[in-house]
Design a protein around this motif. Structure first.
Motif, PDB file in Angstrom:
ATOM      1  N   UNK A 206       0.868  -1.170   0.000  1.00 60.13           N
ATOM      2  CA  UNK A 206       0.000   0.000   0.000  1.00 60.13           C
ATOM      3  C   UNK A 206       0.904   1.219   0.000  1.00 60.13           C
ATOM      4  N   UNK A 207       0.767   2.040  -1.027  1.00 58.83           N
ATOM      5  CA  UNK A 207       1.513   3.298  -1.099  1.00 58.83           C
ATOM      6  C   UNK A 207       0.507   4.373  -1.495  1.00 58.83           C
ATOM      7  N   UNK A 208       0.193   5.248  -0.559  1.00 61.61           N
ATOM      8  CA  UNK A 208      -0.888   6.216  -0.733  1.00 61.61           C
ATOM      9  C   UNK A 208      -0.609   7.234  -1.841  1.00 61.61           C
ATOM     10  N   UNK A 209       0.591   7.759  -1.893  1.00 66.11           N
ATOM     11  CA  UNK A 209       0.934   8.824  -2.842  1.00 66.11           C
ATOM     12  C   UNK A 209       1.446   8.224  -4.160  1.00 66.11           C
ATOM     13  N   UNK A 210       0.890   8.694  -5.266  1.00 65.05           N
ATOM     14  CA  UNK A 210       1.189   8.122  -6.591  1.00 65.05           C
ATOM     15  C   UNK A 210       2.681   8.175  -6.930  1.00 65.05           C
TER      16      UNK A 210
ATOM     17  N   UNK B  54       5.003   4.906  -7.647  1.00 63.75           N
ATOM     18  CA  UNK B  54       5.786   4.713  -8.880  1.00 63.75           C
ATOM     19  C   UNK B  54       7.247   4.435  -8.573  1.00 63.75           C
ATOM     20  N   UNK B  55       7.823   5.173  -7.622  1.00 58.65           N
ATOM     21  CA  UNK B  55       9.230   4.983  -7.265  1.00 58.65           C
ATOM     22  C   UNK B  55       9.465   3.600  -6.657  1.00 58.65           C
TER      23      UNK B  55
ATOM     24  N   UNK C 180      11.113  -3.492  -9.549  1.00 56.36           N
ATOM     25  CA  UNK C 180      11.405  -4.083 -10.864  1.00 56.36           C
ATOM     26  C   UNK C 180      12.914  -4.194 -11.080  1.00 56.36           C
ATOM     27  N   UNK C 181      13.657  -3.180 -10.650  1.00 56.66           N
ATOM     28  CA  UNK C 181      15.115  -3.200 -10.815  1.00 56.66           C
ATOM     29  C   UNK C 181      15.768  -4.345 -10.050  1.00 56.66           C
TER      30      UNK C 181
ATOM     31  N   UNK D 115      11.440  -3.073   0.973  1.00 56.60           N
ATOM     32  CA  UNK D 115      10.095  -2.655   1.372  1.00 56.60           C
ATOM     33  C   UNK D 115      10.048  -2.222   2.830  1.00 56.60           C
ATOM     34  N   UNK D 116      10.741  -2.943   3.695  1.00 54.03           N
ATOM     35  CA  UNK D 116      10.794  -2.560   5.109  1.00 54.03           C
ATOM     36  C   UNK D 116      11.378  -1.166   5.273  1.00 54.03           C
ATOM     37  N   UNK D 117      12.368  -0.827   4.452  1.00 57.28           N
ATOM     38  CA  UNK D 117      12.995   0.503   4.539  1.00 57.28           C
ATOM     39  C   UNK D 117      12.066   1.618   4.060  1.00 57.28           C
TER      40      UNK D 117
END
Length: 167
Positions: free
Chosen positions: A80-84, A88-89, A95-96, A127-129
């Motif tokens: 869950x990432x609230x800000x678009x 994206x980042x 993916x990298x 993800x934890x970071x």
């Protein structure tokens, strides 16, 4: 999709109304009588990842998943990432480092597929970071990689949408 069947997974909604849907459908490639290899990444289903083989029976005209009969080795996380821009980042970095992300425009939630040959620990650490517990968070949906602590694996398995029926 040519040669694929839609498999329906019925979901249980918790006290907070999550997930916001009663069922989710995934594409499955038939490999035998009532057996299908899952070909996409679930958003809300727990305990199933891309590449897993599920048993499905026709009920009321639709193929309904009844159990996981073989593991494919992928793990699935939900982010869950609230800000678009943040979303994206995060997707770009995932993916990298080898993950595949299933993103729907306009949704803050996205699914992360981690293939068996991808470094789960590296993705998990990244993800934890990024998590702040409020605007960015993630959860385990299906864990199959080696090296994940036992209690985390057990907790994730306890939330499975359909039973594990390995032979």
């Amino acid at each position: 999709m040519q040669g694929f069947s839609k498999i329906v997974f019925h979901l249980k909604t918790d006290a907070d109304g999550y997930p916001p849907v009663a069922f989710e459908s995934l594409w499955g490639a038939p490999i035998g009588e009532n057996s299908y290899v899952i070909d996409n990444v679930p958003y809300y289903i727990c305990g199933v990842s891309k590449g897993d083989t599920v048993a499905a029976d026709e009920i009321d005209g639709e193929l309904t998943a009844s159990g996981v009969v073989a593991r494919g080795g992928h793990s699935t996380l939900r982010v869950f990432a609230e800000e678009a821009g943040t979303r994206r980042a995060i997707v770009e970095r995932l993916k990298q480092i080898g993950a595949r992300c299933s993103v729907t425009e306009g949704l803050s939630l996205f699914a992360v597929d981690i293939a068996a040959d991808v470094d789960f620990q590296r993705i998990d650490a990244f993800l934890a970071s990024q998590c702040d517990g409020e605007h960015v968070a993630y959860e385990d949906a299906c864990l199959q990689h080696a090296g994940i602590e036992r209690l985390r694996m057990e907790e994730c398995a306890s939330l499975a949408t359909i039973p594990l029926r390995l032979n």
